[in-house]
Enzyme design. Structure first.
Site, PDB file in Angstrom:
ATOM      1  N   ASP A 101      -6.040  -9.351   8.354  1.00 13.46           N
ATOM      2  CA  ASP A 101      -6.080  -8.885   6.962  1.00 13.46           C
ATOM      3  C   ASP A 101      -4.754  -9.140   6.250  1.00 13.46           C
ATOM      4  O   ASP A 101      -3.718  -9.358   6.882  1.00 13.46           O
ATOM      5  CB  ASP A 101      -6.338  -7.372   6.926  1.00 13.46           C
ATOM      6  N   ASP A 102      -4.833  -9.022   4.927  1.00 14.72           N
ATOM      7  CA  ASP A 102      -3.652  -8.905   4.040  1.00 14.72           C
ATOM      8  C   ASP A 102      -2.914 -10.205   3.758  1.00 14.72           C
ATOM      9  O   ASP A 102      -1.931 -10.212   3.016  1.00 14.72           O
ATOM     10  CB  ASP A 102      -2.630  -7.878   4.566  1.00 14.72           C
ATOM     11  N   HIS A 152     -10.342  -9.664   0.796  1.00 21.39           N
ATOM     12  CA  HIS A 152      -9.798  -8.332   1.056  1.00 21.39           C
ATOM     13  C   HIS A 152      -9.395  -7.716  -0.291  1.00 21.39           C
ATOM     14  O   HIS A 152      -8.401  -7.003  -0.372  1.00 21.39           O
ATOM     15  CB  HIS A 152      -8.608  -8.451   2.006  1.00 21.39           C
ATOM     16  N   HIS A 156      -5.511  -5.280  -3.392  1.00 25.60           N
ATOM     17  CA  HIS A 156      -5.374  -4.361  -2.269  1.00 25.60           C
ATOM     18  C   HIS A 156      -5.314  -2.900  -2.725  1.00 25.60           C
ATOM     19  O   HIS A 156      -4.537  -2.094  -2.211  1.00 25.60           O
ATOM     20  CB  HIS A 156      -4.152  -4.693  -1.401  1.00 25.60           C
ATOM     21  N   HIS A 244      -3.353  -8.025  11.397  1.00 23.90           N
ATOM     22  CA  HIS A 244      -2.845  -8.369  10.070  1.00 23.90           C
ATOM     23  C   HIS A 244      -2.017  -9.653  10.119  1.00 23.90           C
ATOM     24  O   HIS A 244      -1.346  -9.924  11.122  1.00 23.90           O
ATOM     25  CB  HIS A 244      -2.020  -7.211   9.499  1.00 23.90           C
TER      26      HIS A 244
HETATM   27 NI    NI Z   1      -5.277  -4.401   4.119  1.00 18.02          NI
END
Ligand code: NI
Length: 314
Positions: A101-102, A152, A156, A244
């Protein structure tokens, strides 16, 4: 008188010898090339006439017989083209989906992709729209390696705290960033923080996907802790592992976990491939796929792996 004759003869001989020595000393000096004129390499082939004789009369450097010419060392090695690797999925064998993620992250995304590429593995990247706009080339590489690209959100934010219009505006903005980068918008979204409400679950117009194994890599920032945790879990068949893209420690853990999982017999697949081949479904809009979904038993009716993302546009 005799003495005078001997003296004259001696002087004559002495001068003759001196001039001989002078000439002898001068010869090699002419033969030694100066710094401005480097010696010709012994392997430069002189022009050969029809008789097979050098066209000019100069003496050529001799290559000692039995000593192979050094030319072979200068020739660059010719690399044979590598066969393209064709990845296949056996629906009867264990499989696990690594997810990140991210990202995309300026450097760590590539560290993770390096590991995946080295081991012919894939993963799913839940990317943040505003990061995609900064590092679109990362997505191009992800797609080229057969990885799955998913959303995602754009900024955020906690989607469960947004009104529906703001939620959809955020997801649309993310989609545009993906379209700008790779020409398509992903169908899957992972809500930031895993935070969902009814609107996020059932009215986002996308498939919502969370995870079943949380490595807490963002918390430990320690590769060994991540590796130890995943290796302690036992059966990972059918699981979706959350990590991540932002940390070198996660990339280091990936470098250990990918070959370890493969040695354990796991196929590394994307989330969509896992859903098709293990759970027998494709992700549908306005549906949440989370912890309980990824703990169901393996299906008896696997679907074929979905087509590569963006393939329909080519
Ligand atoms: Ni995230």
């Amino acid at each position: 008188m005799k003495r005078l004759i001997y003296l004259a003869l001696s002087l004559t001989l002495l001068f003759a010898c001196t001039s001989c020595v002078g000439k002898a000393a001068a010869l090699p000096a002419e033969a030694v090339p100066t710094a401005a004129q480097p010696p010709e390499l012994a392997l430069i082939t002189p022009p050969i006439d029809e008789e097979g004789e050098p066209q000019d009369g100069e003496a050529l450097p001799q290559i000692p017989s039995g000593q192979p010419p050094e030319l072979a060392l200068i020739t660059p090695p010719i690399e044979e083209p590598e066969e393209p690797y064709v990845r296949t999925i056996d629906p009867a064998k264990p499989m696990v989906a690594l997810t990140y993620d991210d990202g995309p992250h300026e450097t760590c995304s590539d560290l993770i992709l390096d590991v995946l590429e080295e081991h012919h593995a894939v993963a799913t990247f839940f990317e943040v729209g505003r990061n995609v706009a900064r590092y679109p080339q990362v997505l191009v590489r992800e797609q080229a390696l057969g990885c799955e690209i998913a959303s995602h959100s754009n900024a955020h934010r906690d989607l469960s705290k947004l009104k529906k219009s703001a939620l959809l505006a955020d997801l649309d903005a993310a989609d545009q960033a993906f379209i700008d980068a790779v020409g398509f918008a992903p169908t899957m979204v992972r809500p930031p923080y895993g935070a969902v409400n009814k609107t996020v679950k059932y009215a986002s117009e996308r498939a919502m996907v969370t995870w079943s194994v949380d490595t807490l890599d963002w918390k430990s920032r320690d590769a060994q802790t991540i590796v130890d945790y995943v290796q302690s879990l036992g059966d990972l068949d059918g699981q979706v592992v959350l990590m991540h893209s932002l940390y070198e420690s996660t990339a280091e853990a990936t470098a250990v976990l990918v070959p370890w999982l493969q040695e354990q017999g796991y196929q590394l697949v994307t989330v969509s491939e896992l859903m098709a081949c293990y759970y027998g479904e494709l992700p549908e809009a306005n549906t949440l796929y989370g912890y309980s979904y990824f703990h169901q038993p393996r299906t008896d009716a696997p679907l074929p792996p979905p087509a590569a993302q963006g393939a329909e546009q080519e």
